[in-house]
Every structure is written in C-alpha cells, then in structure tokens.
Motif scaffolding. Sequence first.
Motif, PDB file in Angstrom:
ATOM      1  N   TYR A   4      -1.522   8.560   7.681  1.00 30.89           N
ATOM      2  CA  TYR A   4      -1.292   9.903   7.180  1.00 30.89           C
ATOM      3  C   TYR A   4      -1.906  10.922   8.126  1.00 30.89           C
ATOM      4  O   TYR A   4      -1.273  11.919   8.500  1.00 30.89           O
ATOM      5  CB  TYR A   4      -1.884  10.056   5.770  1.00 30.89           C
ATOM      6  N   ALA A  64      -6.293  -2.163   4.069  1.00 33.43           N
ATOM      7  CA  ALA A  64      -4.942  -1.640   3.947  1.00 33.43           C
ATOM      8  C   ALA A  64      -4.985  -0.153   3.644  1.00 33.43           C
ATOM      9  O   ALA A  64      -4.181   0.630   4.161  1.00 33.43           O
ATOM     10  CB  ALA A  64      -4.195  -2.399   2.847  1.00 33.43           C
ATOM     11  N   GLY A  65      -5.942   0.241   2.803  1.00 28.88           N
ATOM     12  CA  GLY A  65      -6.088   1.646   2.445  1.00 28.88           C
ATOM     13  C   GLY A  65      -6.459   2.493   3.651  1.00 28.88           C
ATOM     14  O   GLY A  65      -5.945   3.596   3.838  1.00 28.88           O
ATOM     15  N   ILE A  75      -7.620   0.751  -5.489  1.00 33.06           N
ATOM     16  CA  ILE A  75      -7.853   1.587  -4.328  1.00 33.06           C
ATOM     17  C   ILE A  75      -8.058   3.038  -4.755  1.00 33.06           C
ATOM     18  O   ILE A  75      -7.504   3.484  -5.772  1.00 33.06           O
ATOM     19  CB  ILE A  75      -6.677   1.450  -3.323  1.00 33.06           C
ATOM     20  N   ALA A 110       3.756  13.560  -8.149  1.00 34.51           N
ATOM     21  CA  ALA A 110       2.517  13.919  -8.819  1.00 34.51           C
ATOM     22  C   ALA A 110       2.658  15.191  -9.624  1.00 34.51           C
ATOM     23  O   ALA A 110       3.350  16.113  -9.237  1.00 34.51           O
ATOM     24  CB  ALA A 110       1.401  14.078  -7.818  1.00 34.51           C
ATOM     25  N   GLU A 155      -5.598  14.528 -13.054  1.00 36.27           N
ATOM     26  CA  GLU A 155      -4.296  14.341 -12.422  1.00 36.27           C
ATOM     27  C   GLU A 155      -3.491  13.341 -13.214  1.00 36.27           C
ATOM     28  O   GLU A 155      -4.035  12.418 -13.817  1.00 36.27           O
ATOM     29  CB  GLU A 155      -4.505  13.742 -11.033  1.00 36.27           C
ATOM     30  N   LEU A 215      -8.100  -4.914   0.349  1.00 35.39           N
ATOM     31  CA  LEU A 215      -7.413  -3.716  -0.112  1.00 35.39           C
ATOM     32  C   LEU A 215      -7.919  -2.494   0.653  1.00 35.39           C
ATOM     33  O   LEU A 215      -7.138  -1.610   1.020  1.00 35.39           O
ATOM     34  CB  LEU A 215      -7.661  -3.545  -1.623  1.00 35.39           C
ATOM     35  N   TYR A 227      -0.037  11.104 -12.505  1.00 37.30           N
ATOM     36  CA  TYR A 227       1.079  10.777 -11.605  1.00 37.30           C
ATOM     37  C   TYR A 227       2.258  10.360 -12.446  1.00 37.30           C
ATOM     38  O   TYR A 227       2.179   9.418 -13.232  1.00 37.30           O
ATOM     39  CB  TYR A 227       0.663   9.679 -10.633  1.00 37.30           C
ATOM     40  N   ASN A 277      -2.635  -0.316  -6.032  1.00 33.62           N
ATOM     41  CA  ASN A 277      -2.689  -0.179  -4.576  1.00 33.62           C
ATOM     42  C   ASN A 277      -2.194   1.184  -4.088  1.00 33.62           C
ATOM     43  O   ASN A 277      -1.783   1.315  -2.955  1.00 33.62           O
ATOM     44  CB  ASN A 277      -1.872  -1.296  -3.929  1.00 33.62           C
ATOM     45  N   GLU A 278      -2.198   2.163  -4.954  1.00 34.35           N
ATOM     46  CA  GLU A 278      -1.712   3.479  -4.540  1.00 34.35           C
ATOM     47  C   GLU A 278      -2.870   4.457  -4.424  1.00 34.35           C
ATOM     48  O   GLU A 278      -3.661   4.589  -5.363  1.00 34.35           O
ATOM     49  CB  GLU A 278      -0.693   4.004  -5.556  1.00 34.35           C
ATOM     50  N   ILE A 279      -2.938   5.152  -3.283  1.00 34.37           N
ATOM     51  CA  ILE A 279      -3.971   6.175  -3.166  1.00 34.37           C
ATOM     52  C   ILE A 279      -3.412   7.470  -3.738  1.00 34.37           C
ATOM     53  O   ILE A 279      -2.205   7.631  -3.914  1.00 34.37           O
ATOM     54  CB  ILE A 279      -4.447   6.382  -1.706  1.00 34.37           C
ATOM     55  N   ARG A 280      -4.317   8.393  -4.040  1.00 32.41           N
ATOM     56  CA  ARG A 280      -3.862   9.661  -4.601  1.00 32.41           C
ATOM     57  C   ARG A 280      -3.125  10.461  -3.533  1.00 32.41           C
ATOM     58  O   ARG A 280      -3.208  10.163  -2.343  1.00 32.41           O
ATOM     59  CB  ARG A 280      -5.072  10.448  -5.119  1.00 32.41           C
ATOM     60  N   ARG A 281      -2.436  11.471  -3.978  1.00 34.54           N
ATOM     61  CA  ARG A 281      -1.655  12.256  -3.026  1.00 34.54           C
ATOM     62  C   ARG A 281      -2.593  13.029  -2.102  1.00 34.54           C
ATOM     63  O   ARG A 281      -3.403  13.836  -2.546  1.00 34.54           O
ATOM     64  CB  ARG A 281      -0.765  13.240  -3.778  1.00 34.54           C
ATOM     65  N   PRO A 282      -2.466  12.784  -0.792  1.00 38.60           N
ATOM     66  CA  PRO A 282      -3.333  13.508   0.145  1.00 38.60           C
ATOM     67  C   PRO A 282      -2.677  14.821   0.562  1.00 38.60           C
ATOM     68  O   PRO A 282      -1.451  14.942   0.608  1.00 38.60           O
ATOM     69  CB  PRO A 282      -3.429  12.550   1.336  1.00 38.60           C
ATOM     70  N   LEU A 287       4.795   5.966   5.275  1.00 42.88           N
ATOM     71  CA  LEU A 287       3.402   5.527   5.309  1.00 42.88           C
ATOM     72  C   LEU A 287       3.240   4.118   4.771  1.00 42.88           C
ATOM     73  O   LEU A 287       2.213   3.507   4.918  1.00 42.88           O
ATOM     74  CB  LEU A 287       2.540   6.480   4.480  1.00 42.88           C
ATOM     75  N   MET A 288       4.286   3.682   4.137  1.00 45.10           N
ATOM     76  CA  MET A 288       4.159   2.365   3.530  1.00 45.10           C
ATOM     77  C   MET A 288       4.446   1.277   4.548  1.00 45.10           C
ATOM     78  O   MET A 288       5.124   1.477   5.530  1.00 45.10           O
ATOM     79  CB  MET A 288       5.108   2.237   2.349  1.00 45.10           C
ATOM     80  N   MET A 319       0.840  -1.196   0.000  1.00 45.53           N
ATOM     81  CA  MET A 319       0.000   0.000   0.000  1.00 45.53           C
ATOM     82  C   MET A 319       0.866   1.233   0.000  1.00 45.53           C
ATOM     83  O   MET A 319       1.883   1.285   0.656  1.00 45.53           O
ATOM     84  CB  MET A 319      -0.838  -0.025   1.266  1.00 45.53           C
ATOM     85  N   ALA A 320       0.475   2.163  -0.752  1.00 42.87           N
ATOM     86  CA  ALA A 320       1.309   3.351  -0.812  1.00 42.87           C
ATOM     87  C   ALA A 320       0.519   4.524  -1.314  1.00 42.87           C
ATOM     88  O   ALA A 320      -0.577   4.373  -1.826  1.00 42.87           O
ATOM     89  CB  ALA A 320       2.492   3.109  -1.752  1.00 42.87           C
ATOM     90  N   ILE A 321       1.109   5.666  -1.127  1.00 41.91           N
ATOM     91  CA  ILE A 321       0.563   6.860  -1.740  1.00 41.91           C
ATOM     92  C   ILE A 321       1.401   7.099  -2.981  1.00 41.91           C
ATOM     93  O   ILE A 321       2.630   6.952  -2.944  1.00 41.91           O
ATOM     94  CB  ILE A 321       0.673   8.049  -0.768  1.00 41.91           C
ATOM     95  N   ALA A 322       0.746   7.418  -4.084  1.00 42.78           N
ATOM     96  CA  ALA A 322       1.478   7.607  -5.327  1.00 42.78           C
ATOM     97  C   ALA A 322       2.595   8.614  -5.117  1.00 42.78           C
ATOM     98  O   ALA A 322       2.433   9.607  -4.423  1.00 42.78           O
ATOM     99  CB  ALA A 322       0.535   8.064  -6.423  1.00 42.78           C
ATOM    100  N   THR A 369      -3.445   3.089   5.692  1.00 37.86           N
ATOM    101  CA  THR A 369      -2.574   4.103   5.104  1.00 37.86           C
ATOM    102  C   THR A 369      -3.104   5.498   5.400  1.00 37.86           C
ATOM    103  O   THR A 369      -2.354   6.392   5.789  1.00 37.86           O
ATOM    104  CB  THR A 369      -2.485   3.909   3.577  1.00 37.86           C
ATOM    105  N   LEU A 405      -7.721  14.747  -1.655  1.00 41.29           N
ATOM    106  CA  LEU A 405      -7.203  13.491  -2.207  1.00 41.29           C
ATOM    107  C   LEU A 405      -7.087  13.744  -3.694  1.00 41.29           C
ATOM    108  O   LEU A 405      -8.093  13.772  -4.395  1.00 41.29           O
ATOM    109  CB  LEU A 405      -8.203  12.372  -1.981  1.00 41.29           C
TER     110      LEU A 405
END
Lengths: 987, 270
Positions: free
Chosen positions: B249, B241-242, B169, A7, A36, B238, A38, B17-22, B207-208, A1-4, B245, B40
């Motif tokens: 954050y 897990a999200g 996700i 960006a 958006e 998923l 990435y 599995n990547e969320i957008r930049r918060p 965060l990972m 799991m990660a944040i992109a 994350t 987000l």
Amino acid sequence: MAIARVAASRETMRRASDGRVIGGRLARGVRAVRRERYVRDDVYVGYHHEDVEATHRGPAGERRWDVLRPRRGADGARRIALIDSNVALHQLDALADGRVRDVVICATVMEETRARSRSSYERLREMCRDVEKRFYVFSNEHHGETYVEDVAGESANDRNDRAIRAAAAFYRRAIPVSACERVTLVTNDRANARKAREEGIDVMNVLDWMRTISDEASLTDLVVPGGGAEIPDERESKRARAAGSSSAPKFDEHLDAGSIKEGLAKGELVKGLIRTSLYNPFEAHVTNEETGESVFLSGRAAMNRAFDGDSVAIEILPESEWLRPGSKIVTSDIEDDAAATTSTDDESGGLAPETAEETDIVGAVATGAKSGVVPTGKVVGIIRRNWRERGYAASIDMGKDGKGPKATGAGFTTRVLCVPSDRRFPKIRIQTRQLEGLLDQRIVVVVDDWPADSAYPEGHYVKSLGVIGTVDAETQALLLENDVDDRPFAPAVFACVPALPWRVTEHHLAEPGREDLRDLLVCSVDPPGCKDIDDALSARELDDERIELGVHIADVTSFLHPNTAMDEEAARRGTTTYLVQRRLDMLPGALTTDICSLVGGEERLAFSAFWIVNKSTMLPDETIKPRFTKSVIKSAAALTYEQAQLRIDDATLNDDLTLSLRRLRDIARRLRKRRMENGALTLASPEVKFEMDQQSSDPLDVGMYVTRETNQMVEEMMLLANVSTAERILEAYPAAAMLRRHPIPEQKMFEPLLKTAKACGIDIDPSTNRSLAATLDAAVRPGDSYFNTLLRLQATRCMSQAVYCSSGQYAGPERMHYGLAMPLYTHFTSPIRRYADVIVHRLLSAAIGLCPRHESLESSDHVKAIADVCNIRHRNSQHAGRASVELHTLVFFRKRKIVVDARVFKVRANGLIVFVPKFGIEGPVLFHEEKNDAVLDEDAMTVTSGGKTWKIFDQVTVQVEVEQLPAHRSRLLITVVPDDTPRGEAQ
Amino acid sequence: MEYVSFEGLRLDGRRANEIRRPRHAFAIDAQCDGSARFELGNTVIECRVDGPSERKFGGAEEGASEACALTCSHGRSAFASDGVQAGRKGDGRSKQFESVLAKALTSAVCVDLMPRCEVQVRTTVLCDDGGARAASACAAVLALADAGIPLKGIIGSCTVGHLDGEALIDVNRDEERGRGPELWTCALSAGDVPDDDENEDDGEDHLMGATGNHITVIVEELERGKTTMETFKSMHDLALAGCETSARYLRISLRARTRALAATRALEKF
C-alpha cells in the motif's frame, strides 16, 4: 491477505458508566465512541444452490458447505424461515425439535438474544452448531444490502425489527424462487407482521409455521402461546376463560426494576435468593444477600410467584406480623387458593440427607429464636428468574378424585395442570392437544410466564419420558432434575479416542520422562465389578530398612488433551455419575474401561508417585520428597477388596503379592493412626447397596455397604497420594493450584448436634476437629453400638461439603481440609471419573517439567472457573446418585412390606422422623391427625402422643411399605408397629 | 465477549486476515522537511521529519559513527483515546517504542549516503483506535519519503492479535481490550510492485495476493505475551503477510505521489 473492502463508519453514543465527563462538550455522563463498521457484499447466505449468485456464496476460503437445504413442507413449498428475536427467546423448545430445520437467524437476533438471556443464547448457538439442524446465522449487520442505519427517535426494538425485515427482503432477492419457493419471516409480533406484509414479505406466526412442518400435536404443543409478544385475540379470550371468569389478580403485581433498585438503595427492600422448604412447599426463606440473615416467607401469596432459586426483592413485614416457621411435617398441599384444585402431595420417605446443605434449614432457624417468631416478609419483585430451561419433570394433575382432567377429544387443545416431581415447585398449567396420551406419562414441562391473575404459572409441554413409575422413565426424570447429561458422546468426541485394540508401544516407552516399570509388582484393589480402575499400588522392599511405596494412577491426560472435543465434553460433564443400575461416564467407554483402566495383566500408561518408607516407623520419610513420574506399568492382579483381605488374612500365603499387600496394610494402619491423632473425623454416611436381578434389573435385596480393612488401606494410600500432589502443585503454582478444601464449620452449625447430645446427656466439644473427633469417639452407650453411628450421622449433617477451589482464592490456613484434618488436599487419584483430577494431573505434569502448563490453567480465575463447574457437577451427580437409590428403594418395597428396627432421628410436633439403618431410609411417621394431643419438648428432644413418649435416638420397630397415591404416584409409608412384631417380610 | 463470530466475521465486519482501510496524506505540515498522515480505520497518526541536517551533538569525538543518526520521538494527543491514557510522552513504554522504531527505520534508510547527519522523526497519535504502533511506523515511512530521505526499501508494519483461538490481523481498540497477546511487526520489503498497479480506482484489489518479494523482519514485539509456540507461529505468519500488504500500500501511495509531483513540475517521466 486483504484490506477490508467497503467501509462505513458509524458513530455511537454511549453513557459513561462512571458519570464522568469525558470527551469535552457532550452532555454529562455521555461520551461519543466512534466505531467502524465494515459493510461487505460477500457474505455467504448459507445456501449453495446453483441458482444463487456467486457473491452470495461467500468468498473463496469461506466455509461453503450447504447449510440450508430447504425441503418441501406440508404445504408443498420449500421454505427458508427467518425468525425474530422474540421467537428465538421464547420458542426454543419448538426450535429445538428435530423436525424444525432450514432456519436463518440474523446476527441482530443473536445479539438481542444474548443481551436478554445468556442461557437462551447458548442454547440457540448449540442448535446452530448442529449440522443436522441446518440453522444458519446470517451476518446481516455486515452486509451492504441488509445493514440499516439508526433513525433518530426509533427504539432499539423497532430498529432491530426493521433490520430483520430488511434481511428477509434481501433473502427473497438473493435466493431465486427456483431454489426455494418461500422465504418466510416468522414472528408473533403483529405490528411487525403488518409492516412486513406492507413491504411484501411473506409472514407467518410460529404456530402456523409449525403446522407447515408438521401438524402433529407433539410439535405444535411445543409452541409457547403468546411467546412474550402480542397474543392473537382468540387465544387471549381463551386464557381469560381458563383463568376463571373473574380477572381479579390473584397475586400482587411485582414492582418494576427501577422501583426495586430504589427500594434496595433506600434499604426498604431486601435482596436474596429464595429457597423453598423441602418439608413444606408453602414455606420459604430468603437469605439477605448483604447481611446473611434469613427472612421467613409463609404461603404462596407471600412468595408471590417466586420459584425456588429466584433472586427476589422482599419487604420485611412489621414485627407484629412475624410468624413462627412450622415445626410440623406437612404432607399435603392445602392450596389457599379457592380456584385451585387440591391434591395430595408426597412427603415420601427417602434417603437420609448427608450434609448440611441438604437438611431443613428452616428448622434450624426456628430453633434459634426463643419465642419462635422470626423476621417474616413477602416478595414484592423478582430480580432474576431461575426457571430451568431444561424444564421440570412432572405429571398431569389427576385432581382429587384421581380421574384426571376431562379430555376434550383428540386433537383439541386442552388446558391442564401438571404437578412437578419436585414438590418445592407449584403446579404448572400447560396446554396440549394430546392429553389422552400424556395421562400416564412422566413429562417435561417448561415454565414461560406467571401472570398476576393466574393461580399457576403458565408453561408448555416439551417431551415425555415414559410411563410414570417405571425405572426408565423415573431415572430420566431424576437425571433431568439434577441436570445430569446422559446423551451419548458426539462423534467428534469418539474421534479423540485411540483405536482399539490399544497397546503400549515403543513410542510410549521412548517418551521423555516416562519410566518403564513393567517389572514392578503392582496390583489394584477395587469394589467387585469395577471396570474403571484408576489406581494401583505397589510396595517394594528396597533394603532391610526401607520400602518404596508406590501409587499408580491411570494416565488419562496422555489421551485427553486440552482444546479437543473430548476435553470440552469431559469438562462439561465434570464427573462420572453412578446410578444404581448404570454408570454415566465422563469419558467414552473405550478409555474408561479399557485404554486407561489399569486392568490386571495388561501394560498401561500411569502417573506414579513414590515414597520412601522407613521400616522402623512404617511411615513415609519426611525428609525425602515424594517422587512423581509418568510410567508404564503392568498390574499383576486386579483384586476386589474381599480377595485382597482374604490374601492378607491367609497365613499360609507368602507369595510376593501377598507380602506387598501386607506391607501396604501395615503402612496404611500407621498412616491412619497418625491421621486420627491429628484430629481427622470419622464421619458416617449411610451407603446402601442393591442386589439386582440380572434380567428385570429389579432390586432383589438392599443392605448397607460392608467395609473391610482393605477399603481403608486403599483409602489411606489415596489420601497420601492426594496430599503429596497438593503439596507439589502448590509449591510449583502457589496462586493457581487446584485444591480441595473443606471449610471449618461455623460453631452455630453444630447447634442441632449439641442439642441432641445434651438431650442424650453427652458432651460434645465442636471447637476444633480434634476435640470433636475425641468427644465423638467417647460418646458411646453401653449395649447400643449404633448410638455412636447415629451421632456421627448428625455430626456429618452439621458440616458443609468439601469443595474444589483455586489456591489463589484462599490464604494458607483457609485451604485446609477440616474433615480429613489435612492442611492441604486435592484430588489426583481418579482422573477417569473426575475432571478435577484431570486438571491436577495437568498441573502436576507441568510442575515436574514434563510439559508446559496449558494457558487455561495459568491464572487463579481460570482454575477457579473450572473448580466451580466441577463443584456443581459433583453435587448434581451425587444428588442424582442418591435419587437413583431412592427410586430403587421404592421399587424394592413395591413388592414387599418389611418390618425392621429403626431409630428416632428427629422429633416433630406431629410426628417422628425415623431412620432405618438397614436400608438407609429416613422418613416421617405421623401421629393420627384427629387425636392431635402430641406434646413436643424441644429441650429434652421428646414427643409424647397417645400416652407414649419417644425420645431422640430411641429404638422403634417400623413397617415399611409403599403407599399408592392417586395419579400413579407412590411413596414410602413408615408406620410404627409393636416391638414384638416379627422382623422381616410382613404379610 | 465473542471476537470472531461463528460466521468468521469480526466485531467490525472484517475477516481475520483483513486490515482496516488505510488512508494517507502527504505534506501536511509545511514547517518541516517532510510530513505525512496515515490512517488505519479510525487510528490517525501524523509524522514529521526534519533532516537530513548536520549533526549538532555527538559524533565529534573520535571513533563515533560517521553514518547518519536517526532519532524518533513519539507523542499522543490528549484526546487520542477515550479511556485511560495508554502511555504518555516520555514514559517507559513510549521511550521503548521510540528506540525500537528508530532502529527499524534506520535499517531502511541509506544512512551511508548522509554521513555526519541526523534525521529527526516525530510521530503523534491523533486518534488511537488500536494498532497505533503499526500505523506510526507506516506514517514515518511516508514522511521520510516525503522529506526526500533515500530509502533502501519500504517498511511495512502491522499488529496481530490472538483472540478466540484465532490470529487476527490489525486489531482495533475493541479487540485490544480482549487482552489477548499482541504482536507488532515491522518488516523491510525490498521488492517492487509491477508497473501496472497504479490504477487508483481499484488499487486495493491489487494489494491482495503474494508478491514473492524479499521480506526481512526487522522488529517483532510481543505484548501481554504468554503464548504457546503454535500460537506465536500463526501470529507471526499472519503478521508477515500483513507487513507485505501494508508495504505494498505504501509503495503504491508513494509512486502515485511521485507521479503527481512529476506532473505538477511538468516532467514527462521521472
């Protein structure tokens, strides 16, 4: 799991489709869409070499197999090639060659290909999936080093070219020379090539690139000259020379898309699909998409480079220029173009067409108008090309003298014409370096372009299928023409098949909803030599009043699960195709002939349906719903129709098997009677059967298929099972059940039949299927038993084919099966060889609660999409089967000349079309061209020539033989001989 | 439409599995007790919290709960999305969301510490690029904390879609248009983040990875939901897990905020 990770945001402007003002202050019809994007630094470059930096090998978890493995080419360097969009769009055949490997395709290229040609995209995608090809799609739009920002004033094309150049430059940086000497951008666009060179990128055109792989003609011939981009000067001049010294356009220029749209909107133009006449390649008609009216086109100039099946815009000519479609049979192409070489084309005798779709529509139109002239038009623009990507089977044009084009010597490029096997298509000009080797070959060519200054379309050679006239090559050609896949199954498909030897285990017996019926007396009745037995029957006496009738169908869906490679492949093939000499299976052989086949004496999984039959009426009890269950059965015997018939007829046999066969026969008789009373049509289609020589696989004898009562018995049982299934799945899923529907023919479609009947002094009432069936039954001529069959053949041709559909598409009465006179019908009984039945099995098992309905069957649209594919596949497979019979008929007559009885089937102004019942052949008999004194009486359906009059359905004696034509071609030649000529093989 | 490319990248370049930049901001509105903005990607949510204040209505009658009452109201700006309005204030969908969100937040708030009080949470969608419900929940958590409401843990929230046979996700607007099933999940994360996680420069990297925190699923809502069990399972896994994350954050953001506040008030260590 990660944040992109990294960006960037890009704002895109988009024109609102409805022209409304959305989003405030923007110009009318334009709105801003903020998207958006990435942009990352961890995109896998497709090459896992140790010298490539770790970040370019992608993050952990990403697929890391070695996609690219550049090997040394003819120039001694390892090379990774990046192709541009034009190469991807126009050079697919070259790219598809097995020798072309290690190619990087940017996502930009993929996207552009998809936008411009869906089918090219699918093909390219297919290549990328092929592990052997080593094609890698690089997500350049999401990589920080290759992502390019839009620049104001730059066209989309230029931007994409820039993106591809950026990707090429990045690859050179990312992959060190130690891992790969050359990273080459392949483009035929000279402007792009120049810019790339300035940026220090290694550039090549397609031909040069191919030469570094192999200099063999078989590879370089695949390269499309020009390829939709700028053409090198040398080639340009060559083409100009080849097209003749005069560069005067031979056709009117097509209108551009904008003018077409405007013309259509104003009503000046008509849009429709163009269909070339089967009987005359210079005549075509276009069916107006809106009104359904037919517009006639005469001559190549009026057709203006349109191919059969293209979507075209036509202009209707003033009424004074309207023409009458020819009611003549045209057997040779007389090119109206002086520059063109003429050649004889084949109007070969062939098999009788079966349904309305296959018969000559132009003829039907002609009979409609009194004066004979019909609305006539000319093509002014092409909306969508229907050029086949898989190509056309063709042969090199040998010219009038049959000597063929002069070869300029091995290795030199020659431009020649190719004649497609299907005479509806014009000749195609190709350029080749291997002419000598191709002269006697059946080859595949693809059409690339048809410029206005060229008499013929330009194409390129793809592959050869073998020597013309051989059964193998011609079979390959007919499979190609009908788009039937004969490739072996992929390993992934075989992986879905259970290991052999397969047995029913305790595990199967323990499945919920599976009944153990191994003690039930079940048998199957099929044609001799049938290996894929998908149905078996049982009829058990319950007590003195009731019989339990059972139909057991191979339980294919227990092995064929959704979302598997095998299911995808089966859905793609749609049906098993039966050719004369072989069978092209829908499912792998182990399933078809062993695991699923209900062979005698083996335990097999089945899907069973049971009815309770009252002994008094011998009909299924209407008050008791049929019962469906999955089961395990053990067939007592796999009989042939003949064996079953003999058992039933042999009064001395009274064993259980024979008794249940007789019970089945009795029930079938009653079912059939009831069906006939309801108005089911008995339609005729000339099915022929070949006896083959086992060694040479040459046909030894040919004859009509013999049907016995046992055929009808099995047929009735299958109909019963299908109808009951249709009712059951429709009850469970009213909106998304897969049905088979036979539309009620429009009355005007019966016109040819009515005219014929009138000429013969017979009354046919086609208003309902019951009246049609009754009047057809009554239409007999004493002393002429075949007359009725001929009439039924004609009746069959007035109807369209039955089709699969989703119940959601049609309201109740429209779902009916006209021919069988059933309000509901589906296909349930042959899941081994038809994909539609597989779907019905899945729906039925969901309906009876054995498994949840799969998500792909949940909506009517989904089911409709599957039904549409099944329809196309079914039709193609039927056409291929018939073409195969036609081919074998030709082979059969190659060694023989036979005199047989025939019947006049149609009369034309310059000849007859006769039907030979014994061989199921239909073909033209031409009167002598010089004594053109023939008089056609369309009302009486007679034609008089040379003092002799022929009337429709008249008996004639004909001699059938094969006529050898120039250029290794042959056709059936049918000639009328005196009636007293002895029948049989002539000297 | 292809939502996941052959290479495993989504339309906007993310992996499955990547969320957008918060992004976030605290105290955006001085008029209320606590407020925050949470983004987000292009989805922007503002949240305002009033309370705890004395309960004005209800609770007077006998037998009524003594605990603090948390109410939510959810609104959308007129310009939140480009096409059809996906639910206005006061319609069924929005009402449903309000009650579910209130339930979720209530379980994270130490309601027993504030008897006979009420807390009002107002969320507004300024821009909807997909995942507005998840972002609203996150914004609410930040605003609650900003208002100084005691929390038992952090609620993480995310949406998971299922397209092209893969669970994705944090689906954005383009992916929402794919009409696949969509699962919105809120989960209470009670654990803590190790102390050395505060380096803001590359906080995202921290965060990972799993934390092993205790996670309690509070709300799961499946839309357009006709899925098989397997599909749901993959989406659920998923989603959990999200949530983790996003909770992580939020926790880091809150701690940084607290440190900043402490610094301005010249406190050594809070």
